[in-house]
Scaffold this active site. Structure first.
Site, PDB file in Angstrom:
ATOM      1  N   ARG A  54       0.826  -1.213   0.000  1.00  0.00           N
ATOM      2  CA  ARG A  54       0.000   0.000   0.000  1.00  0.00           C
ATOM      3  C   ARG A  54       0.862   1.265   0.000  1.00  0.00           C
ATOM      4  O   ARG A  54       0.464   2.315  -0.472  1.00  0.00           O
ATOM      5  CB  ARG A  54      -0.901  -0.012   1.242  1.00  0.00           C
ATOM      6  CG  ARG A  54      -2.033   0.998   1.171  1.00  0.00           C
ATOM      7  CD  ARG A  54      -2.620   1.250   2.544  1.00  0.00           C
ATOM      8  NE  ARG A  54      -3.299   0.110   3.086  1.00  0.00           N
ATOM      9  CZ  ARG A  54      -3.197  -0.276   4.379  1.00  0.00           C
ATOM     10  NH1 ARG A  54      -2.454   0.408   5.232  1.00  0.00           N
ATOM     11  NH2 ARG A  54      -3.841  -1.332   4.805  1.00  0.00           N
ATOM     12  N   TYR A 107     -14.195  20.477 -11.255  1.00  0.00           N
ATOM     13  CA  TYR A 107     -14.711  19.158 -11.644  1.00  0.00           C
ATOM     14  C   TYR A 107     -15.810  18.727 -10.657  1.00  0.00           C
ATOM     15  O   TYR A 107     -15.641  18.848  -9.435  1.00  0.00           O
ATOM     16  CB  TYR A 107     -13.519  18.193 -11.608  1.00  0.00           C
ATOM     17  CG  TYR A 107     -13.829  16.759 -11.924  1.00  0.00           C
ATOM     18  CD1 TYR A 107     -14.261  16.382 -13.181  1.00  0.00           C
ATOM     19  CD2 TYR A 107     -13.658  15.771 -10.952  1.00  0.00           C
ATOM     20  CE1 TYR A 107     -14.528  15.055 -13.467  1.00  0.00           C
ATOM     21  CE2 TYR A 107     -13.917  14.440 -11.231  1.00  0.00           C
ATOM     22  CZ  TYR A 107     -14.360  14.093 -12.487  1.00  0.00           C
ATOM     23  OH  TYR A 107     -14.627  12.781 -12.765  1.00  0.00           O
ATOM     24  N   ASP A 179      -5.602  21.433 -10.205  1.00  0.00           N
ATOM     25  CA  ASP A 179      -5.913  20.260 -11.022  1.00  0.00           C
ATOM     26  C   ASP A 179      -5.500  20.591 -12.455  1.00  0.00           C
ATOM     27  O   ASP A 179      -6.110  21.435 -13.107  1.00  0.00           O
ATOM     28  CB  ASP A 179      -7.424  19.976 -10.933  1.00  0.00           C
ATOM     29  CG  ASP A 179      -7.856  18.738 -11.729  1.00  0.00           C
ATOM     30  OD1 ASP A 179      -7.164  18.376 -12.702  1.00  0.00           O
ATOM     31  OD2 ASP A 179      -8.895  18.151 -11.380  1.00  0.00           O
ATOM     32  N   LYS A 204      -6.786  10.046 -17.664  1.00  0.00           N
ATOM     33  CA  LYS A 204      -6.984  10.753 -18.930  1.00  0.00           C
ATOM     34  C   LYS A 204      -5.745  10.576 -19.816  1.00  0.00           C
ATOM     35  O   LYS A 204      -5.428   9.460 -20.160  1.00  0.00           O
ATOM     36  CB  LYS A 204      -7.315  12.226 -18.631  1.00  0.00           C
ATOM     37  CG  LYS A 204      -8.402  12.393 -17.541  1.00  0.00           C
ATOM     38  CD  LYS A 204      -9.773  11.963 -18.008  1.00  0.00           C
ATOM     39  CE  LYS A 204     -10.803  11.801 -16.893  1.00  0.00           C
ATOM     40  NZ  LYS A 204     -10.963  12.892 -15.957  1.00  0.00           N
TER      41      LYS A 204
END
Ligand SMILES: *Cc1c(COP(=O)(O)O)cnc(C)c1O
Length: 389
Positions: A54, A107, A179, A204
């Site tokens: 992790r 967003y 962002d 993306k």
């Protein structure tokens, strides 16, 4: 080293992998300690390697080092999704009683996280107009900890003067998170603009093939410890396989975005001349809102933009247009190789700014198809829109 060269050679350590060029996908949960001394050192926080997958593997580390270099940051972290990159970054710097300045055109999922989760945790949120620039100072309070930017907004494409915002924010010791998914590391350099923490939805363009979800957080040295802490405690780590695929996608990032940009300019100019279209919101077009800021701060544009129709057609007519397109799929996300289109309803978002157009808003992603085919597809769609069938 230029970006194209970096993309080709970063994160490659063949000598450590029997000469193999690509770092393999490390599929892992347990990571064994070599001996008790190493175990004891880890309990005291003095063991320099990840002790559980992790917290990192050679797959995540190679990607993190590559992304940090690509964005001109001191460090980077990779996360399970773009949204988790955003939530980790906000958790890292905000607690009960703190104040967050959030851009109004952010967003949608970021906005929902603020309204439905951060607000419950006692964080005070003010949405600000993306055009605010240096006037951000008038909204900064003693408890303001973060200004969050996203330029341009990914539905309506307002540009922000990020360097002006950062300059004022830093006078008040406020962290600037941005962002930068639209700009990509090829066309926008956030750390030159004064940004402290840069977010990418690697879902993306970074991965580029519509087959994985991932996010990245790049930062300056002074913010790394807080981000690593929040990341470790939230547990939104990516898989080894996705890291492998993201690294594979990054190799072609520069050539892909160049082609998305070229195709988009062709389609955007064509759309701007169509009688059905009121306005094309592609910052690279000289008469688009925010074009001057785009020209100052960006060295290119990606394949995502919107256009506004002259009116709001009946739903049946819009369906005739959208349901029968050959190459544009109707779906969220973007940054893959294929073209997409979605109708956008702004009624549930935006409280601090106004969208000046009244017609139907359509967002498109221009993929890597030949633009002649895309324009023919849209032209046939406009014909069906008119005919209603
Ligand atoms: C898609 C997107 C995100 C969220 O990324 P996911 O990988 O889908 O979680 C964040 N910001 C912007 C601008 C996006 O387009």
């Amino acid at each position: 080293m230029k970006k194209e060269t970096l993309l080709t050679h970063m994160g490659s350590t063949p000598k450590q992998h029997q000469g193999i060029i690509n770092i393999p996908a490390y599929r892992a949960s347990t990571i064994l300690f070599p001996d008790l001394a190493a175990f004891d050192a880890s309990e005291k926080g003095q063991y320099p390697h990840p002790t559980y997958a992790r917290y990192g593997t050679p797959s995540t580390q190679a990607l993190e080092e590559s992304i940090a270099e690509l964005e001109g940051a001191d460090y980077a972290l990779v996360t399970a999704t773009g949204l988790s990159a955003i939530t980790v970054a906000l958790f890292a710097f905000l607690g009960a009683g703190d104040h967050l300045l959030m851009v109004d055109t952010v967003y949608g999922s970021t906005r929902r996280f603020c309204d439905l989760e951060l607000a419950r945790m006692g964080v005070e949120i003010t949405y600000y107009d993306p055009a605010i620039g240096e006037n951000i100072g008038s909204l900064i309070k003693p408890n303001t900890k973060v200004v969050f930017c996203e330029s341009p907004g990914s539905l309506t494409f307002e540009l922000q003067d990020i360097s002006a915002i950062a300059k004022v924010a830093h006078l008040h010791n406020v962290v600037v998170i941005s962002d930068n998914t639209w700009g990509t590391p090829i066309y926008f350099h956030p750390f030159d603009m004064g940004v402290d923490v840069s977010i990418q939805s690697a879902t993306k363009y970074m991965s580029g093939h519509s087959d994985l979800m991932m996010g990245s957080i790049s930062c300056k040295k002074e913010h790394y410890a807080a981000l690593r802490r929040a990341f470790g405690n939230i547990g939104a780590c990516p898989t080894g396989d996705n890291c492998y695929l993201a690294m594979r996608g990054l190799r072609t990032l520069a050539v892909r975005v160049k082609q998305h940009y070229e195709n988009s300019l062709i389609v955007a100019r064509w759309l701007a001349a169509r009688p059905e279209v009121e306005k094309v919101l592609y910052p690279a077009l000289p008469d688009a809102p925010g074009h001057d800021l785009w020209k100052r701060d960006f060295s290119g544009a990606c394949g995502l933009f919107s256009f506004v129709l002259k009116d709001v057609p009946e739903r049946k007519k819009l369906a005739a247009m959208l349901d029968n397109l050959d190459y544009f799929g109707m779906g969220w996300s973007w940054g893959g190789y294929e073209s997409l289109i979605v109708p956008v309803d702004l009624s549930k978002v935006r409280t601090a700014s106004k969208f000046p157009y009244k017609g139907q808003l359509l967002r498109i992603h221009i993929g890597l198809e030949n633009p002649d085919d895309l324009m023919a597809d849209l032209a046939a769609g406009f014909d069906r829109l008119k005919a209603g069938a």
